[in-house]
Enzyme design. Structure first.
Site, short mmCIF file in Angstrom:
data_model
loop_
_atom_site.label_atom_id
_atom_site.label_comp_id
_atom_site.label_asym_id
_atom_site.label_seq_id
_atom_site.Cartn_x
_atom_site.Cartn_y
_atom_site.Cartn_z
CB SER A 45 -0.93 0.02 1.22
OG SER A 45 -0.19 -0.04 2.41
CG ASP A 336 -4.93 5.20 6.59
OD1 ASP A 336 -3.75 5.01 6.98
OD2 ASP A 336 -5.44 4.56 5.64
CG HIS A 339 -1.49 3.75 4.62
ND1 HIS A 339 -2.72 3.21 4.94
CD2 HIS A 339 -0.75 2.74 4.12
CE1 HIS A 339 -2.73 1.92 4.63
NE2 HIS A 339 -1.54 1.60 4.14
#
Ligand code: NAG
Ligand code: NAG
Ligand code: NAG
Length: 371
Positions: A45, A336, A339
């Site tokens: 990610s 978040d 991240h």
């Protein structure tokens, strides 16, 4: 190039200049490595530009809903941040266009590279198995891309594009997170040392596979202090808001073994070159001293709920529906629970690109691109 001109050499020089011109004009019809070295991206990610929008998974592994993407793209594009990620900045510094997600329908031009990264993926197939594009599948996609390039450009030119391209990796974090977020039964069978060996063993196999196709220039990160993310802190028993020590211990084991794995690869694969960025160090410095780097908050995420907004609910589309969103994202290191923000990514990408030998080894990514 200096062309010596002496009275006796004038004619020869003129002939040489004509030949040189012909060579340049001739080459202009072909793909030219002076114009751009392509960028291929693999991993998780931290690098996923939206591949997971196009797979059968759950919203835990996706970021294609508001408020993701709100700062830069103004719409949720699938990146796990408010804006751009490290590969986006790297492509900008390398004067390339934004590198698109491989799985996005309609993406067919691979001449600047393409991005295979998938949120949640690790080096081990067991990591978030069934919900992500694992690293071996990413390698298989790259094999398809190479075949398409060969058909389009011809063998010689495709080979040139592949060997001058840079290959970026963000791999490993999920292998150490998945046992705590997903399924620990595979992890539980091994000692920590064996598990790290298995992660690096699988990573190495994929690197060898990519090398075999013709890749030579690799860009790596050390693993981040994963135990200090808001979303990881709350996973530990008796959750106090401190960093999750067991997870950081794994990071340190991995980061100590990784350079040895790279040396072993380099001693076997002729021409394998790399740049490795000290991600752990850069990341930790910002968590420990946020104001020095222009952040007001590096403990609490901008988007999420619960302690430090560590509950991974940003956007309200996952298991937990309630979430809070900060007013000014530019104050935050984390967007978040897991991240960083675009602002944080920009700083990290800059160091990766042009950082000195304190933080990049044996040289930075800019140098790798120029080789
Ligand atoms: C998507 O995955 C779910 C759960 O893993 C499964 O039940 C469903 O059949 C899959 N759908 C498709 C189109 O593959
Ligand atoms: C957890 O992992 C084990 C070992 O890899 C596997 O056999 C099992 O099916 C997994 N369980 C779930 C719920 O995915
Ligand atoms: C790769 O991972 C698998 C588990 O997914 C493991 O059984 C295997 O030994 C690993 N390979 C290497 C070379 O470490």
């Amino acid at each position: 190039m200096a062309i010596p001109v002496s009275s006796s050499g004038t004619f020869l020089s003129a002939v040489f200049l004509i030949l040189l011109n012909t060579a340049i004009l001739g080459a202009a019809h072909f793909w030219s490595p002076e114009k751009h070295a392509a960028l291929f991206v693999f991993g998780d990610s931290l690098y996923d530009p939206g591949n997971n929008n196009y797979i059968n998974t759950t919203t835990e592994y996706q970021a294609n809903f508001w408020p993701y993407g709100e700062t830069f793209f103004r719409f949720p594009i699938g990146r796990f941040s408010d804006g751009r990620l490290i590969p986006d900045f790297i492509s900008e510094y390398a004067k390339l266009p934004l590198i698109p997600p491989y799985l996005k329908p309609g993406v067919r031009n691979y001449e600047y590279g393409v991005n295979f990264a998938s949120g949640g993926a690790g080096a081990l197939v067991q990591s978030h198995q069934g919900f992500v594009v694992d690293l071996e599948t990413q390698l298989n996609y790259f094999k398809k891309v190479e075949r398409k390039l060969r058909r389009k450009l011809g063998v010689g030119e495709a080979k040139e594009l592949i060997s001058s391209a840079v290959y970026l990796f963000s791999v490993g974090g999920n292998d150490y997170l998945s046992p705590f977020t997903f399924n620990s039964s595979f992890y539980d069978k091994y000692s920590k040392k064996e598990y790290v060996g298995m992660v690096l063993g699988n990573f190495t196999q994929v690197l060898e596979g990519i090398y075999k196709i013709g890749a030579r220039k690799f860009g790596f990160l050390s693993l981040l202090p994963l135990g200090c993310l808001p979303g990881t802190k709350i996973l530990q028993p008796g959750n106090t808001g401190a960093c999750f020590k067991e997870v950081n211990l794994l990071m340190k084991l991995h980061n100590r073994a990784f350079p040895k794995a790279l040396q072993a690869i380099q001693s076997q694969l002729k021409g394998f070159t790399y740049s490795k960025y000290g991600f752990y160090t850069s990341f930790s410095e910002r968590l420990e001293n946020p104001s020095k780097y222009g952040f007001k908050e590096a403990n609490v995420g901008c988007c999420g709920t619960g302690l430090n907004r560590g509950v991974y609910s940003c956007g309200g589309k996952r298991a937990v529906k309630e979430f809070e969103l900060c007013d000014d994202v530019s104050e935050y290191f984390f967007f978040d629970s897991f991240h960083p923000t675009e602002k944080a990514y920009r700083q990290l990408a800059k160091l990766m690109w042009s950082g000195n030998s304190d933080i990049t080894e044996p040289f930075n990514l800019k140098t790798l691109f120029e080789l």
